[in-house]
Design a protein around this motif. Sequence first.
Motif, short mmCIF file in Angstrom:
data_model
loop_
_atom_site.label_atom_id
_atom_site.label_comp_id
_atom_site.label_asym_id
_atom_site.label_seq_id
_atom_site.Cartn_x
_atom_site.Cartn_y
_atom_site.Cartn_z
N ASP A 272 -1.90 60.29 -15.35
CA ASP A 272 -2.93 59.98 -14.35
C ASP A 272 -4.04 59.13 -14.97
O ASP A 272 -4.53 58.19 -14.36
CB ASP A 272 -3.51 61.26 -13.76
CG ASP A 272 -2.51 62.00 -12.88
OD1 ASP A 272 -1.50 61.36 -12.48
OD2 ASP A 272 -2.73 63.18 -12.60
N ALA A 273 -4.43 59.49 -16.20
CA ALA A 273 -5.48 58.72 -16.88
C ALA A 273 -5.01 57.30 -17.14
O ALA A 273 -5.78 56.35 -17.00
CB ALA A 273 -5.86 59.40 -18.20
N ALA A 274 -3.74 57.14 -17.51
CA ALA A 274 -3.20 55.80 -17.74
C ALA A 274 -3.19 54.99 -16.45
O ALA A 274 -3.50 53.79 -16.46
CB ALA A 274 -1.80 55.88 -18.33
N LEU A 275 -2.83 55.63 -15.34
CA LEU A 275 -2.85 54.94 -14.05
C LEU A 275 -4.27 54.56 -13.66
O LEU A 275 -4.52 53.46 -13.17
CB LEU A 275 -2.21 55.80 -12.97
CG LEU A 275 -0.70 55.95 -13.05
CD1 LEU A 275 -0.22 56.94 -12.00
CD2 LEU A 275 -0.02 54.62 -12.87
N ARG A 276 -5.22 55.47 -13.90
CA ARG A 276 -6.61 55.16 -13.59
C ARG A 276 -7.09 53.99 -14.45
O ARG A 276 -7.79 53.11 -13.97
CB ARG A 276 -7.49 56.39 -13.80
CG ARG A 276 -7.33 57.44 -12.72
CD ARG A 276 -8.39 58.50 -12.84
NE ARG A 276 -8.34 59.21 -14.11
CZ ARG A 276 -7.72 60.36 -14.33
NH1 ARG A 276 -7.07 60.95 -13.34
NH2 ARG A 276 -7.75 60.94 -15.51
N ALA A 277 -6.70 53.98 -15.73
CA ALA A 277 -7.10 52.88 -16.61
C ALA A 277 -6.48 51.57 -16.13
O ALA A 277 -7.14 50.54 -16.13
CB ALA A 277 -6.68 53.18 -18.05
N ALA A 278 -5.22 51.61 -15.70
CA ALA A 278 -4.58 50.40 -15.19
C ALA A 278 -5.29 49.89 -13.94
O ALA A 278 -5.49 48.68 -13.78
CB ALA A 278 -3.10 50.68 -14.88
N ASP A 279 -5.70 50.81 -13.08
CA ASP A 279 -6.45 50.41 -11.88
C ASP A 279 -7.79 49.78 -12.26
O ASP A 279 -8.23 48.82 -11.64
CB ASP A 279 -6.69 51.62 -10.98
CG ASP A 279 -5.41 52.11 -10.32
OD1 ASP A 279 -4.45 51.31 -10.22
OD2 ASP A 279 -5.36 53.29 -9.92
N ILE A 280 -8.42 50.33 -13.30
CA ILE A 280 -9.70 49.78 -13.76
C ILE A 280 -9.50 48.36 -14.26
O ILE A 280 -10.27 47.46 -13.93
CB ILE A 280 -10.32 50.68 -14.83
CG1 ILE A 280 -10.81 51.98 -14.18
CG2 ILE A 280 -11.44 49.97 -15.57
CD1 ILE A 280 -11.20 53.05 -15.17
N TYR A 281 -8.45 48.14 -15.05
CA TYR A 281 -8.21 46.80 -15.57
C TYR A 281 -7.90 45.81 -14.45
O TYR A 281 -8.32 44.66 -14.49
CB TYR A 281 -7.11 46.81 -16.63
CG TYR A 281 -7.58 47.36 -17.95
CD1 TYR A 281 -8.48 46.64 -18.74
CD2 TYR A 281 -7.15 48.59 -18.41
CE1 TYR A 281 -8.93 47.14 -19.94
CE2 TYR A 281 -7.60 49.10 -19.62
CZ TYR A 281 -8.48 48.37 -20.38
OH TYR A 281 -8.93 48.86 -21.57
N LEU A 282 -7.16 46.25 -13.45
CA LEU A 282 -6.91 45.37 -12.30
C LEU A 282 -8.20 45.07 -11.55
O LEU A 282 -8.42 43.95 -11.10
CB LEU A 282 -5.88 46.02 -11.36
CG LEU A 282 -4.45 46.02 -11.88
CD1 LEU A 282 -3.55 46.82 -10.95
CD2 LEU A 282 -3.94 44.60 -12.02
#
Length: 156
Positions: free
Chosen positions: A45-55
Amino acid sequence: MEKQEGPHGAGVRLEDPWDDAPATGRWDTAGGRAAVPPAVPDEQDAALRAADIYLQVQRSSAFQEVRRRYRRFVVPATLAFLLWYLAYVVAATTAPGLMARPVAGAVNVAMVAGLAQFLTTFVLTWAYARHARLRRDRAALELRWDTQEMTRGAER
């Protein structure tokens, strides 16, 4: 974060992306491999949140401005240098008489143009570094800090 002691007592985080496949005998004396725990849903979940942040950052106007400034310098500079280089090559192959014309003593037009190619490379490198320092570095650094703060907040 779980840490495991190495042979010299230094703690190593097992989630370290550069150390996901430890070498044999690195942490234990039995010669086996240290177990890397499988990713748990919270980490995913943290990795997905980080990916969303980078997008989100990539879509931001600040990021687009940094990219625009980069392209506004690099594209014309690259085209100008390539045209200059191709002009030198074409002149050397199609106008050997012009290139062989003496300028001063044994120095001819081809030698001057060839040395100018090197000079152009150094000038272009200097201009790129100056442009980056004056027009992009501060904005890119601010984006980097903002992104790190946002990802740090997403990990909690």
